[in-house]
Motif scaffolding. Structure first.
Motif, PDB file in Angstrom:
ATOM      1  N   ASN A 196       4.441   0.878  17.973  1.00 13.77           N
ATOM      2  CA  ASN A 196       4.163  -0.252  18.867  1.00 13.77           C
ATOM      3  C   ASN A 196       2.739  -0.785  18.740  1.00 13.77           C
ATOM      4  OD1 ASN A 196       6.772  -0.268  19.902  1.00 13.77           O
ATOM      5  ND2 ASN A 196       6.259   1.328  21.377  1.00 13.77           N
ATOM      6  N   VAL A 197       2.210  -0.755  17.515  1.00 12.84           N
ATOM      7  CA  VAL A 197       0.853  -1.233  17.258  1.00 12.84           C
ATOM      8  C   VAL A 197       0.900  -2.350  16.222  1.00 12.84           C
ATOM      9  CG1 VAL A 197      -1.437  -0.626  16.390  1.00 12.84           C
ATOM     10  CG2 VAL A 197      -0.157   1.013  17.774  1.00 12.84           C
ATOM     11  N   MET A 198       0.311  -3.488  16.579  1.00 13.23           N
ATOM     12  CA  MET A 198       0.187  -4.610  15.658  1.00 13.23           C
ATOM     13  C   MET A 198      -1.268  -5.070  15.708  1.00 13.23           C
ATOM     14  SD  MET A 198       2.199  -8.243  15.589  1.00 13.23           S
ATOM     15  CE  MET A 198       3.729  -7.592  14.960  1.00 13.23           C
ATOM     16  N   LEU A 199      -1.879  -5.237  14.535  1.00 13.34           N
ATOM     17  CA  LEU A 199      -3.273  -5.656  14.467  1.00 13.34           C
ATOM     18  C   LEU A 199      -3.418  -6.893  13.598  1.00 13.34           C
ATOM     19  CD1 LEU A 199      -5.146  -2.254  14.021  1.00 13.34           C
ATOM     20  CD2 LEU A 199      -4.944  -3.620  16.085  1.00 13.34           C
ATOM     21  N   GLU A 200      -4.417  -7.676  13.918  1.00 11.69           N
ATOM     22  CA  GLU A 200      -4.710  -8.871  13.133  1.00 11.69           C
ATOM     23  C   GLU A 200      -5.743  -8.511  12.070  1.00 11.69           C
ATOM     24  OE1 GLU A 200      -6.953 -13.026  13.911  1.00 11.69           O
ATOM     25  OE2 GLU A 200      -5.237 -12.611  15.221  1.00 11.69           O
ATOM     26  N   TYR A 201      -5.464  -8.948  10.843  1.00 16.91           N
ATOM     27  CA  TYR A 201      -6.357  -8.722   9.708  1.00 16.91           C
ATOM     28  C   TYR A 201      -6.608 -10.049   9.008  1.00 16.91           C
ATOM     29  CZ  TYR A 201      -5.367  -3.691   9.936  1.00 16.91           C
ATOM     30  OH  TYR A 201      -5.252  -2.384  10.331  1.00 16.91           O
ATOM     31  N   LEU A 252      -6.796 -12.176   5.579  1.00 18.98           N
ATOM     32  CA  LEU A 252      -5.898 -12.057   4.431  1.00 18.98           C
ATOM     33  C   LEU A 252      -6.435 -11.055   3.399  1.00 18.98           C
ATOM     34  CD1 LEU A 252      -4.828 -15.784   3.928  1.00 18.98           C
ATOM     35  CD2 LEU A 252      -3.502 -13.925   4.949  1.00 18.98           C
ATOM     36  N   GLU A 253      -7.738 -11.057   3.208  1.00 24.01           N
ATOM     37  CA  GLU A 253      -8.341 -10.142   2.244  1.00 24.01           C
ATOM     38  C   GLU A 253      -8.206  -8.689   2.712  1.00 24.01           C
ATOM     39  OE1 GLU A 253      -9.877 -12.921   3.435  1.00 24.01           O
ATOM     40  OE2 GLU A 253      -9.578 -14.118   1.612  1.00 24.01           O
ATOM     41  N   ASP A 254      -8.503  -8.456   3.996  1.00 25.34           N
ATOM     42  CA  ASP A 254      -8.374  -7.095   4.535  1.00 25.34           C
ATOM     43  C   ASP A 254      -6.923  -6.626   4.520  1.00 25.34           C
ATOM     44  OD1 ASP A 254     -11.093  -6.950   4.964  1.00 25.34           O
ATOM     45  OD2 ASP A 254     -10.979  -7.379   7.126  1.00 25.34           O
ATOM     46  N   ALA A 255      -6.009  -7.524   4.829  1.00 22.53           N
ATOM     47  CA  ALA A 255      -4.586  -7.185   4.816  1.00 22.53           C
ATOM     48  C   ALA A 255      -4.142  -6.827   3.397  1.00 22.53           C
ATOM     49  CB  ALA A 255      -3.754  -8.332   5.369  1.00 22.53           C
ATOM     50  N   THR A 256      -4.600  -7.604   2.428  1.00 18.79           N
ATOM     51  CA  THR A 256      -4.256  -7.321   1.033  1.00 18.79           C
ATOM     52  C   THR A 256      -4.781  -5.949   0.624  1.00 18.79           C
ATOM     53  OG1 THR A 256      -4.276  -9.666   0.472  1.00 18.79           O
ATOM     54  CG2 THR A 256      -4.515  -8.124  -1.355  1.00 18.79           C
ATOM     55  N   HIS A 257      -6.036  -5.679   0.962  1.00 21.43           N
ATOM     56  CA  HIS A 257      -6.635  -4.384   0.629  1.00 21.43           C
ATOM     57  C   HIS A 257      -5.864  -3.239   1.301  1.00 21.43           C
ATOM     58  CE1 HIS A 257      -9.640  -1.392  -0.373  1.00 21.43           C
ATOM     59  NE2 HIS A 257      -9.692  -1.058   0.904  1.00 21.43           N
ATOM     60  N   LEU A 258      -5.572  -3.381   2.575  1.00 21.90           N
ATOM     61  CA  LEU A 258      -4.849  -2.338   3.322  1.00 21.90           C
ATOM     62  C   LEU A 258      -3.466  -2.101   2.724  1.00 21.90           C
ATOM     63  CD1 LEU A 258      -4.613  -0.442   5.827  1.00 21.90           C
ATOM     64  CD2 LEU A 258      -3.597  -2.388   7.012  1.00 21.90           C
ATOM     65  N   LEU A 259      -2.746  -3.159   2.434  1.00 20.48           N
ATOM     66  CA  LEU A 259      -1.393  -3.013   1.895  1.00 20.48           C
ATOM     67  C   LEU A 259      -1.405  -2.415   0.489  1.00 20.48           C
ATOM     68  CD1 LEU A 259       0.100  -6.346   3.243  1.00 20.48           C
ATOM     69  CD2 LEU A 259       0.747  -4.023   3.953  1.00 20.48           C
ATOM     70  N   GLU A 260      -2.372  -2.822  -0.330  1.00 18.35           N
ATOM     71  CA  GLU A 260      -2.476  -2.225  -1.668  1.00 18.35           C
ATOM     72  C   GLU A 260      -2.782  -0.734  -1.572  1.00 18.35           C
ATOM     73  OE1 GLU A 260      -5.450  -4.713  -3.460  1.00 18.35           O
ATOM     74  OE2 GLU A 260      -3.952  -6.111  -4.279  1.00 18.35           O
ATOM     75  N   SER A 261      -3.666  -0.381  -0.646  1.00 16.92           N
ATOM     76  CA  SER A 261      -3.993   1.025  -0.429  1.00 16.92           C
ATOM     77  C   SER A 261      -2.769   1.799   0.067  1.00 16.92           C
ATOM     78  CB  SER A 261      -5.134   1.137   0.578  1.00 16.92           C
ATOM     79  OG  SER A 261      -5.371   2.470   0.928  1.00 16.92           O
ATOM     80  N   ASN A 262      -2.052   1.236   1.033  1.00 18.45           N
ATOM     81  CA  ASN A 262      -0.853   1.898   1.564  1.00 18.45           C
ATOM     82  C   ASN A 262       0.218   2.056   0.495  1.00 18.45           C
ATOM     83  OD1 ASN A 262      -2.068   2.066   4.039  1.00 18.45           O
ATOM     84  ND2 ASN A 262      -0.792   0.544   5.034  1.00 18.45           N
ATOM     85  N   LEU A 263       0.375   1.045  -0.352  1.00 21.66           N
ATOM     86  CA  LEU A 263       1.365   1.116  -1.428  1.00 21.66           C
ATOM     87  C   LEU A 263       0.994   2.214  -2.415  1.00 21.66           C
ATOM     88  CD1 LEU A 263       3.899   0.009  -2.766  1.00 21.66           C
ATOM     89  CD2 LEU A 263       2.462  -1.681  -3.919  1.00 21.66           C
ATOM     90  N   SER A 264      -0.280   2.295  -2.753  1.00 21.54           N
ATOM     91  CA  SER A 264      -0.745   3.330  -3.674  1.00 21.54           C
ATOM     92  C   SER A 264      -0.483   4.724  -3.103  1.00 21.54           C
ATOM     93  CB  SER A 264      -2.234   3.140  -3.954  1.00 21.54           C
ATOM     94  OG  SER A 264      -2.733   4.193  -4.722  1.00 21.54           O
ATOM     95  N   VAL A 272      -3.532 -20.244   6.761  1.00 25.51           N
ATOM     96  CA  VAL A 272      -4.099 -19.349   7.774  1.00 25.51           C
ATOM     97  C   VAL A 272      -5.171 -18.469   7.139  1.00 25.51           C
ATOM     98  CG1 VAL A 272      -2.019 -19.274   9.207  1.00 25.51           C
ATOM     99  CG2 VAL A 272      -2.297 -17.624   7.368  1.00 25.51           C
ATOM    100  N   ASP A 273      -6.027 -17.932   7.991  1.00 26.24           N
ATOM    101  CA  ASP A 273      -7.072 -17.016   7.516  1.00 26.24           C
ATOM    102  C   ASP A 273      -6.776 -15.572   7.875  1.00 26.24           C
ATOM    103  OD1 ASP A 273      -8.679 -19.022   6.399  1.00 26.24           O
ATOM    104  OD2 ASP A 273      -9.505 -19.505   8.376  1.00 26.24           O
ATOM    105  N   ALA A 274      -5.768 -15.354   8.748  1.00 33.08           N
ATOM    106  CA  ALA A 274      -5.474 -13.998   9.208  1.00 33.08           C
ATOM    107  C   ALA A 274      -3.969 -13.829   9.409  1.00 33.08           C
ATOM    108  CB  ALA A 274      -6.204 -13.722  10.522  1.00 33.08           C
ATOM    109  N   VAL A 275      -3.536 -12.563   9.356  1.00 29.60           N
ATOM    110  CA  VAL A 275      -2.137 -12.213   9.619  1.00 29.60           C
ATOM    111  C   VAL A 275      -2.108 -11.019  10.560  1.00 29.60           C
ATOM    112  CG1 VAL A 275      -1.211 -13.047   7.425  1.00 29.60           C
ATOM    113  CG2 VAL A 275      -2.035 -10.710   7.593  1.00 29.60           C
ATOM    114  N   ASN A 276      -0.989 -10.871  11.234  1.00 34.87           N
ATOM    115  CA  ASN A 276      -0.768  -9.696  12.078  1.00 34.87           C
ATOM    116  C   ASN A 276       0.140  -8.741  11.321  1.00 34.87           C
ATOM    117  OD1 ASN A 276      -2.200 -10.535  14.473  1.00 34.87           O
ATOM    118  ND2 ASN A 276      -0.585 -12.052  14.735  1.00 34.87           N
ATOM    119  N   LEU A 277      -0.296  -7.499  11.208  1.00 35.38           N
ATOM    120  CA  LEU A 277       0.507  -6.482  10.523  1.00 35.38           C
ATOM    121  C   LEU A 277       0.998  -5.461  11.538  1.00 35.38           C
ATOM    122  CD1 LEU A 277      -1.566  -5.762   7.298  1.00 35.38           C
ATOM    123  CD2 LEU A 277       0.416  -7.255   7.562  1.00 35.38           C
TER     124      LEU A 277
END
Length: 182
Positions: free
Chosen positions: A118-123, A125-137, A108-113
């Motif tokens: 009650n909010v789910m957005l499609e990102y 894979l690269e944007d999702a990785t960046h967002l999750l790394e930022s959130n983890l930090s 796949v090229d995208a995931v839903n996070l």
């Protein structure tokens, strides 16, 4: 470091009043009674206890969020690797507590996070990785800050408890001296 610098450093952790050790009890209670001074310290102790409970709740939330973010990041990274290899990935996911299912996911090229509220957005894979790394930090930084504030509050609580005991002891000593004089 001057005393003002130390006070500023402590105020960055919390907006609560500092709990300084009472060196000279007589000068501390000058102009008031021992009961009034004890009451003031009890109020501070209550403030510190409330802040400690609030911070402990925040710490628990951050400690729960960290592993969740790591697991999601790991899944997105796996999807990224599988996309690069053009292979199907197999996942075990939780349907309900203690009930799991297997799923085969084509590249796949995208995931839903799930963002919460009650909010789910499609990102991508690269944007999702960046967002999750930022959130983890951010989560780990917040956890560290919360633990630091908790340590400070524990020190404040201990100091306040010692000060209350010193005031009680001072009052007992005063009563004894008055009794001996009589």
């Amino acid at each position: 470091m001057s005393s003002n610098e130390g006070e500023d450093e402590e105020r960055t952790h919390t907006t609560l009043p500092r709990a300084d050790f009472i060196e000279d009890v007589e000068s501390y209670i000058a102009g008031s009674t021992v009961e009034e001074a004890i009451q003031k310290l009890r109020q501070h102790h209550e403030l510190y206890s409330t802040a400690q409970q609030r911070l402990a709740t925040q710490r628990a939330r951050f400690m729960q969020k960290g592993p969740e973010i790591k697991a999601t990041l790991s899944a997105v990274q796996l999807l990224t690797r599988q996309r690069e290899k053009q292979e199907t990935a197999t996942f075990d996911f939780e349907l309900t507590e203690e009930v799991f299912a297997k799923a085969r996911v084509k590249p796949v090229d995208a995931v839903n996070l799930w963002l919460g509220a009650n909010v789910m957005l499609e990102y991508t894979l690269e944007d999702a990785t960046h967002l999750l790394e930022s959130n983890l930090s951010v989560c780990l930084e917040n956890l560290k800050s919360t633990e630091s504030s908790l340590d400070l509050i524990k020190d404040f609580l201990t100091t306040t408890e010692v000060n209350i005991a010193r005031l009680y002891n001072f009052e007992v000593l005063q009563r004894k001296q008055k009794k001996d004089v009589s």
